[in-house]
Scaffold this active site. Structure first.
Site, short mmCIF file in Angstrom:
data_model
loop_
_atom_site.label_atom_id
_atom_site.label_comp_id
_atom_site.label_asym_id
_atom_site.label_seq_id
_atom_site.Cartn_x
_atom_site.Cartn_y
_atom_site.Cartn_z
N HIS A 1 -5.91 -7.46 -0.50
CA HIS A 1 -6.14 -6.05 -0.84
C HIS A 1 -5.40 -5.67 -2.12
CE1 HIS A 1 -6.53 -6.27 3.64
NE2 HIS A 1 -7.57 -5.50 3.41
N ASP B 1 -4.38 -12.94 3.77
CA ASP B 1 -5.67 -12.39 4.20
C ASP B 1 -6.81 -12.81 3.26
OD1 ASP B 1 -4.29 -10.76 2.43
OD2 ASP B 1 -4.48 -8.93 3.63
N ASP C 1 -2.19 -10.70 -2.35
CA ASP C 1 -2.78 -10.26 -1.09
C ASP C 1 -4.28 -10.00 -1.32
OD1 ASP C 1 -1.87 -8.85 1.71
OD2 ASP C 1 -3.54 -7.74 0.81
N HIS D 1 0.82 -1.23 0.00
CA HIS D 1 0.00 0.00 0.00
C HIS D 1 0.85 1.27 0.00
CE1 HIS D 1 -3.62 -2.30 0.44
NE2 HIS D 1 -3.21 -2.86 1.57
C1 SP5 Z 1 -0.94 -5.19 3.93
C2 SP5 Z 1 -2.42 -5.22 4.22
O1 SP5 Z 1 -3.02 -6.29 4.16
N1 SP5 Z 1 -2.99 -4.08 4.62
C3 SP5 Z 1 -4.39 -4.03 4.90
C4 SP5 Z 1 -4.88 -2.76 5.48
C5 SP5 Z 1 -6.33 -2.85 5.85
N2 SP5 Z 1 -6.77 -1.74 6.61
C6 SP5 Z 1 -8.06 -1.77 7.27
C7 SP5 Z 1 -9.18 -2.09 6.38
C8 SP5 Z 1 -10.56 -1.78 6.95
C9 SP5 Z 1 -11.34 -3.05 6.93
N3 SP5 Z 1 -12.67 -3.01 7.33
C10 SP5 Z 1 -13.04 -4.40 7.58
C11 SP5 Z 1 -14.25 -4.66 8.35
C12 SP5 Z 1 -14.05 -6.04 9.01
N4 SP5 Z 1 -15.19 -6.49 9.73
ZN ZN Z 2 -3.94 -7.25 2.64
#
Ligand code: SP5
Ligand code: ZN
Length: 347
Positions: free
Chosen positions: A202, A290, A200, A164
């Site tokens: 994301h 993830d 990943d 990110h």
């Molecule tokens: C490297 C990596 O995997 N970074 C991920 C960053 C995610 N940040 C938070 C995302 C907000 C997620 N909302 C989820 C609701 C879950 N119930």
């Molecule tokens: Zn991730």
């Protein structure tokens, strides 16, 4: 497998999610769990990282960002902006009209200036953060050295993760973009075509941004559709790169609860794109767990056994490969998931 103990000192304690402070999902135990699982299999060697210095980092990131991260904690302690126990999370972000003309808060004191470089409220900075981020880059570059030295596979246990982080932005638990730094370093060592395959959960908005206008570094990503998932503002299927880079950025968004059959089909597509480009350097894989069915912040549905299939699909490219650890927050399963992936890869 390459690791450094420096990551242990990056322990942000809390992130702000959905308006509430919650314990960080991105914890030191993520990496210690993988190390422990792999140590139980005698076939994996754990190697320390070697120092690669600053140049590979500033080849990818703005020196303003790097310098800010280096000094912000000690500044905050001296100015009283932290009591020394609370992490730094900006409360004022540089967006919209204020950001026009490239204004980055020159003259604004640290740590307020973090708001000009930070994506979200989930990426706290503590005393050990900068050292950990530097060490994660060294871990990644050391793994790349091993593959350039003849290994078919090396696994960089990077923490904090990286994908990110953009040229002048940190966030999403990431500070320096470990995978992008390896890719750029391979180019500078003479590669003509480098490929980054990002699996990943994301979208790797940082990696996409860094190579957006480049044809020498392919970025292919499988991830949860940004219509519902972080980082929300990038990762759509129509984002293809620009200028010379047009056609060298590929996003494959996935629906809620995607399981292994659909996932494998998407991954085969991604692998076909890698083969079309036919990189002349080691393949870089941004590896997140993830996508796991029980991940606490995600919603795909891969099982521990499924990672063996994911590993075998990537191995069928028959390319020397550098694995760069990104996300994965189900700590009770991350070790087994990593082992399953490696067994499927055949490494
Ligand atoms: C490297 C990596 O995997 N970074 C991920 C960053 C995610 N940040 C938070 C995302 C907000 C997620 N909302 C989820 C609701 C879950 N119930
Ligand atoms: Zn991730």
């Amino acid at each position: 497998m390459v690791a450094s103990p420096a990551h242990l000192a990056h322990d942000g304690l809390i992130e702000v999610m959905g308006g509430r402070p919650v314990p960080c999902f991105e914890k030191p135990e993520r990496i210690t769990a993988i190390e422990r699982a792999l140590a139980e299999e005698s076939s994996y060697r754990l190697l320390p990282s070697t120092v690669h210095g600053m140049q590979p980092i500033t080849a990818v990131h703005d020196s303003d960002l790097v310098e800010l991260l280096e000094h912000v904690w000690t500044d905050a302690v001296m100015s009283g902006a932290t009591d020394g126990a609370s992490p730094l999370i900006p409360d004022t972000f540089l967006v919209g009209p204020l950001a026009a003309g490239g204004y980055r808060g020159a003259g604004t004191a640290r740590p307020a200036r973090l708001g000009a470089y930070c994506l979200d409220t989930a990426t706290p900075i503590v005393a050990g953060t900068y050292g950990a981020a530097r060490a994660a880059v060294d871990v990644a570059l050391t793994a790349a050295d091993l593959v350039l030295g003849g290994e078919q596979l090396a696994y960089a246990l990077c923490r904090p993760p990286g994908h990110h982080a953009a040229r002048a932005m940190y966030g999403g638990y990431c500070f320096f973009n470990n995978a992008a730094i390896v890719a750029e370093d391979l180019v500078r060592r003479g590669a003509g075509r480098v490929a980054i395959l990002d699996i990943d959960y994301h979208h790797g908005n940082g990696t996409q941004q860094i190579f957006w206008e480049r044809s020498d570094v392919l970025y292919v990503s499988l991830h949860a559709d940004p219509a519902r998932a972080f980082p929300y503002f990038s990762g759509h299927a129509d984002e293809a790169g620009a200028g010379a880079g047009e056609g060298f950025n590929h996003n494959i968004p996935l629906g809620v609860r995607t399981g292994i059959e659909d996932y494998a089909a998407a991954l085969e597509r991604a692998c076909a794109i890698v083969n079309e480009v036919d990189p002349d350097a080691p393949l870089i894989v941004s590896l997140g767990f993830d996508t796991f069915e029980r991940d606490p912040i995600a919603d795909l549905a891969l099982s521990t056994e499924d990672y063996a299939r994911v590993g075998s699909i990537i191995a069928s490219l028959s390319r020397p490969t550098v694995l760069i650890q990104e996300g994965g927050y189900a700590i009770d399963a991350i070790g087994a998931n990593a082992l399953s992936f490696l067994s499927g890869f055949g490494g």
